[in-house]
Design a protein around this motif. Structure first.
Motif: not given
Length: 159
Positions: A56-60, A80-82, A129-139
């Motif tokens: 959930n990122a702050q907009p720029r 992936i933006p929500m 706003a909102p800066g909501l993204f699903a992020v698929v990455d390495r854990i």
């Protein structure tokens, strides 16, 4: 100064994958009521596992000052933006272990991106706003983040 350009699969190919529903679906599923656009991103991780996180990122806003880029040597990273809002995507080729000349893209509604493993990129940069993204990455364990701070930042603006 860097001018943004539209995000297209061809222009973005050296850095990653554009995820969208362009063209016809590969197949119809769910009693023919859902088009499946199959295998749109190359998820690539070394060790660890693939996870889905929410950002959930702050907009720029544009113009935007790019002063830092990062990369993940152990895994790809999909954003992936929500929401349907466009977001800024900044990438650069590797140049002797540091980012080369950055390029900036503006997504269209319905587009997502997947950075290839070890690709220099800017931070998550929503423009609304909102800066909501699903992020698929390495854990997993290990050093999977490298940052590069520029001595002098770049200004990114809309065309």
């Amino acid at each position: 100064m860097i001018t943004t350009q539209p995000l297209t699969p061809a222009a973005f190919a050296p850095f990653g994958d554009v995820l969208d529903c362009a063209g016809d679906p590969d197949t119809l599923i769910n009693q023919g009521l859902c088009g499946r656009f199959h295998d749109r991103a190359r998820i690539d991780v070394l060790g660890g596992r693939v996870g889905i996180s929410l950002f959930n990122a702050q907009p720029r806003s544009l113009p935007y000052t790019l002063d830092m880029m990062e990369r993940h040597p152990l895994g790809s990273q999909a954003f992936i933006p929500m929401t349907e809002h466009p977001f800024l995507v900044v990438v650069a080729p590797d140049q002797a272990g540091a980012p080369g000349a950055p390029q900036a893209f503006l997504t269209a509604p319905g587009q997502a991106i997947n950075f290839h493993r070890n690709t220099w990129h800017g931070v998550c940069t929503p423009l609304h706003a909102p800066g909501l993204f699903a992020v698929v990455d390495r854990i997993g364990e290990g050093e999977n983040l490298q940052e590069h701070w520029f001595e002098e930042g770049y200004t990114i603006h809309a065309p």
